[in-house]
Design a protein around this motif. Structure first.
Motif, short mmCIF file in Angstrom:
data_model
loop_
_atom_site.label_atom_id
_atom_site.label_comp_id
_atom_site.label_asym_id
_atom_site.label_seq_id
_atom_site.Cartn_x
_atom_site.Cartn_y
_atom_site.Cartn_z
N ASN A 1 0.86 -1.22 0.04
CA ASN A 1 -0.04 -0.09 -0.05
C ASN A 1 0.86 1.36 0.01
O ASN A 1 0.58 2.08 0.95
N LYS A 2 1.56 1.60 -1.11
CA LYS A 2 2.30 2.69 -1.14
C LYS A 2 1.66 3.87 -1.80
O LYS A 2 0.86 3.49 -2.74
N ARG A 3 1.82 4.95 -1.19
CA ARG A 3 1.06 6.14 -1.85
C ARG A 3 2.25 7.10 -2.63
O ARG A 3 3.06 7.45 -2.09
N LYS A 4 1.77 7.62 -3.76
CA LYS A 4 2.63 8.51 -4.34
C LYS A 4 1.96 9.64 -4.32
O LYS A 4 0.91 9.96 -4.81
N LYS A 5 2.94 10.70 -3.81
CA LYS A 5 2.61 12.23 -3.77
C LYS A 5 3.81 13.15 -4.71
O LYS A 5 4.76 13.36 -4.00
N GLY A 6 3.17 13.09 -5.79
CA GLY A 6 3.98 13.90 -6.62
C GLY A 6 5.53 13.10 -6.91
O GLY A 6 5.21 12.09 -7.40
N ASP A 7 6.50 13.46 -6.68
CA ASP A 7 7.96 12.68 -6.66
C ASP A 7 8.25 11.77 -5.73
O ASP A 7 9.22 11.20 -5.46
N LYS A 8 7.44 11.61 -4.51
CA LYS A 8 7.47 11.36 -3.15
C LYS A 8 6.78 10.10 -3.30
O LYS A 8 5.57 10.03 -3.47
N ILE A 9 7.25 9.00 -2.45
CA ILE A 9 6.54 7.83 -2.19
C ILE A 9 6.54 7.70 -0.59
O ILE A 9 7.32 7.84 0.06
N GLU A 10 5.12 7.55 -0.21
CA GLU A 10 4.92 7.31 1.21
C GLU A 10 4.40 6.11 1.68
O GLU A 10 3.58 5.43 0.95
N ILE A 11 5.13 5.41 2.58
CA ILE A 11 4.67 4.07 3.17
C ILE A 11 4.31 4.10 4.38
O ILE A 11 5.29 4.55 5.36
N GLU B 1 12.02 9.18 -2.11
CA GLU B 1 11.77 10.11 -3.14
C GLU B 1 12.72 9.23 -4.30
O GLU B 1 13.84 8.86 -4.23
N LEU B 2 12.16 9.19 -5.60
CA LEU B 2 12.69 8.72 -6.47
C LEU B 2 13.09 9.89 -7.50
O LEU B 2 12.41 10.38 -8.29
N LYS B 3 14.65 9.85 -7.74
CA LYS B 3 15.22 10.86 -8.19
C LYS B 3 16.19 10.05 -9.37
O LYS B 3 17.23 9.56 -8.65
N GLU B 4 16.20 10.26 -10.59
CA GLU B 4 17.27 9.68 -11.43
C GLU B 4 17.37 8.35 -11.31
O GLU B 4 18.71 7.79 -11.35
N SER B 5 16.69 7.60 -11.06
CA SER B 5 16.54 5.97 -10.96
C SER B 5 17.03 5.67 -9.69
O SER B 5 17.70 4.39 -9.56
N VAL B 6 17.09 6.54 -8.73
CA VAL B 6 17.74 6.41 -7.06
C VAL B 6 16.69 6.50 -6.34
O VAL B 6 16.10 7.69 -6.26
N LEU B 7 16.45 5.60 -5.28
CA LEU B 7 15.28 5.75 -4.28
C LEU B 7 16.34 6.44 -3.05
O LEU B 7 17.08 5.68 -2.63
N TRP B 8 15.66 7.54 -2.80
CA TRP B 8 16.23 8.13 -1.53
C TRP B 8 15.21 8.27 -0.56
O TRP B 8 14.12 8.76 -0.60
N VAL B 9 15.83 7.66 0.73
CA VAL B 9 14.85 7.84 1.80
C VAL B 9 15.01 9.03 2.54
O VAL B 9 16.09 9.37 3.17
#
Length: 50
Positions: free
Chosen positions: A15-25, A35-43
């Protein structure tokens, strides 16, 4: 929070929620903001809620 727990939460939660470029779990026990930025997931934030 240990990285192994963060990775486990990301891979097992459905149940991941996407808010713009951010992912909330959010689970019963944990909260992650990523945040997914240039194919890298940043916590951005990881915390235990209970």
């Amino acid at each position: 929070m240990p990285w192994s727990t963060v990775v486990e939460i990301i891979l097992t939660t459905k149940n991941k929620r996407k808010k713009g470029d951010k992912i909330e779990i959010e689970t019963d026990r944990y909260y992650l903001l990523c945040e997914l930025k240039e194919s890298v997931l940043w916590v951005i934030n990881a915390k235990v809620t209970k």
